[in-house]
Design an enzyme around this catalytic site. Structure first.
Site, PDB file in Angstrom:
ATOM      1  N   ASP A  51      31.456  10.135  -7.865  1.00 22.44           N
ATOM      2  CA  ASP A  51      31.418  10.186  -9.327  1.00 22.44           C
ATOM      3  C   ASP A  51      30.201  10.979  -9.779  1.00 22.44           C
ATOM      4  O   ASP A  51      29.066  10.651  -9.430  1.00 22.44           O
ATOM      5  CB  ASP A  51      31.353   8.768  -9.896  1.00 22.44           C
ATOM      6  N   TYR A  56      24.665  15.482 -15.619  1.00 26.80           N
ATOM      7  CA  TYR A  56      23.717  15.049 -14.581  1.00 26.80           C
ATOM      8  C   TYR A  56      22.937  16.235 -14.024  1.00 26.80           C
ATOM      9  O   TYR A  56      21.876  16.064 -13.422  1.00 26.80           O
ATOM     10  CB  TYR A  56      24.434  14.356 -13.420  1.00 26.80           C
ATOM     11  N   LYS A  85      33.011  14.750 -15.589  1.00 28.24           N
ATOM     12  CA  LYS A  85      33.029  14.276 -16.976  1.00 28.24           C
ATOM     13  C   LYS A  85      32.781  15.423 -17.947  1.00 28.24           C
ATOM     14  O   LYS A  85      31.886  16.243 -17.735  1.00 28.24           O
ATOM     15  CB  LYS A  85      31.985  13.181 -17.183  1.00 28.24           C
ATOM     16  N   HIS A 118      33.198  11.897 -21.496  1.00 31.93           N
ATOM     17  CA  HIS A 118      32.011  11.124 -21.152  1.00 31.93           C
ATOM     18  C   HIS A 118      31.696  10.053 -22.206  1.00 31.93           C
ATOM     19  O   HIS A 118      31.215   8.970 -21.880  1.00 31.93           O
ATOM     20  CB  HIS A 118      30.813  12.062 -20.982  1.00 31.93           C
TER      21      HIS A 118
END
Length: 324
Positions: A51, A56, A85, A118
């Site tokens: 994931d 990120y 996401k 997200h």
């Protein structure tokens, strides 16, 4: 049926998601290479669900780790279930595919197994690519997530993603999506914060009634990143009741905390970059909590969000004003 690290849950579109996933978020002070090496170790240990997310900032490294384990014969691409996401600045329908293609390019993969929204709110970028203060880094946008969903459906039809889902949606927002005229695909999952202090039982029951899988992040409470978390909140793994249940089973509080969520029928994302903890986390499959244990741990629920994103509470689509 006994649960193992290889167990998969069938999604409402027929695809299958491993019930254990590796979470790959890390604060900005952690070198990206650490997540890359941890992903390789996790795959060697048998983790098959990875994931990650555009925001990120580490999809290049995580993709490189996945491809290296494919190249050395440890796994085939179809063995890996990769979740990406769509960040909130790509919610305009004309930008959705661009956001997806950016992730695919960074990962150097031909498709994603799962692509999720997200958050339910849309934001306008204002300079900062990876903000630590959302309130200052972004301005609100009014793109309706229903139009974003249509663009996600088109990405699925194009074969760029196998499944599509959402994250951090409350019941009311899910109902809006499910009742959307012309809905082609239901979300396969709703990824939310979930742990013994936030058991999400009501949201889980609603999702289950619509064949939507609940996926849990922050199952151990929180990464305690001061940029996102109120450090005055209790440390979940230090809870005395959790410790008592752990001692009864001769397990760590972390193993029991993860087993609790798993045994509720929720997919667990276990975030760790430590080889030792990655291996130890698999211990959640080596024991079973009794109904009494489950009831005891359910009683710890405080509806506590470690990551409430209070900076965005004035956004009309802020999801946590509702009970669930």
């Amino acid at each position: 049926m006994s649960l193992t690290k290889d167990t998969r849950v069938t999604l409402n579109d027929g695809n299958a998601m491993p019930i254990l996933g590796l979470g790959t978020y890390a604060s900005s002070d952690v070198p990206k290479s650490v997540g890359e090496e941890a992903t390789k170790i996790a795959i060697d240990l048998g983790y098959r669900h990875i994931d990650c997310a555009y925001i990120y900032g580490n999809e290049v490294q995580i993709g490189r780790a996945i491809r290296s384990k494919i190249a050395d014969g440890t796994v085939k691409r179809e063995d890996i279930f990769y979740t990406g996401k769509l960040w909130c600045t790509f919610f305009s329908p004309e930008l959705v595919r661009k956001g997806l293609e950016q992730s695919l390019s960074d990962l150097q993969l031909d498709y994603l197994d799962l692509f999720i929204m997200h958050w339910p709110f849309s934001l306008k970028p204002s300079g900062a690519e990876q903000p630590t203060d959302l309130d200052k880094a972004f301005a609100y946008d009014n793109v309706d997530f229903l139009s974003t969903w249509e663009a996600l459906e088109a990405c699925k039809d194009a074969g760029l993603v196998k499944s599509i889902g959402v994250s951090n949606f409350n019941r009311r927002q899910l109902e809006r999506l499910l009742s959307k005229p012309g809905l082609k695909y239901k979300p396969v999952c709703n990824q939310v914060e979930c742990h013994v202090y936030l058991s999400q039982s009501k949201l889980q029951a609603f999702c289950k009634s619509h064949d939507i899988v609940l996926v849990a992040y922050s199952v151990l409470g929180s990464h305690r990143d001061k940029n996102w978390v109120d450090l005055s909140t209790p440390v979940l793994l230090e809870d005395p009741v959790l410790a008592q249940v752990a001692a009864k089973h001769n397990r760590s509080p972390a193993e029991v905390a993860m087993r609790f969520v798993l045994q509720k029928g929720i997919v667990v994302l276990a975030k760790s970059f430590s080889a030792e903890r990655l291996k130890k986390n698999l211990g959640m499959f080596d024991f079973e909590l009794t109904p009494e244990d489950m009831s005891t741990l359910e009683g710890l629920n405080q509806n506590l969000h470690y990551g409430p994103f209070k900076e965005l509470k004035e956004h009309p689509e802020y999801p946590f004003h509702d009970e669930y």
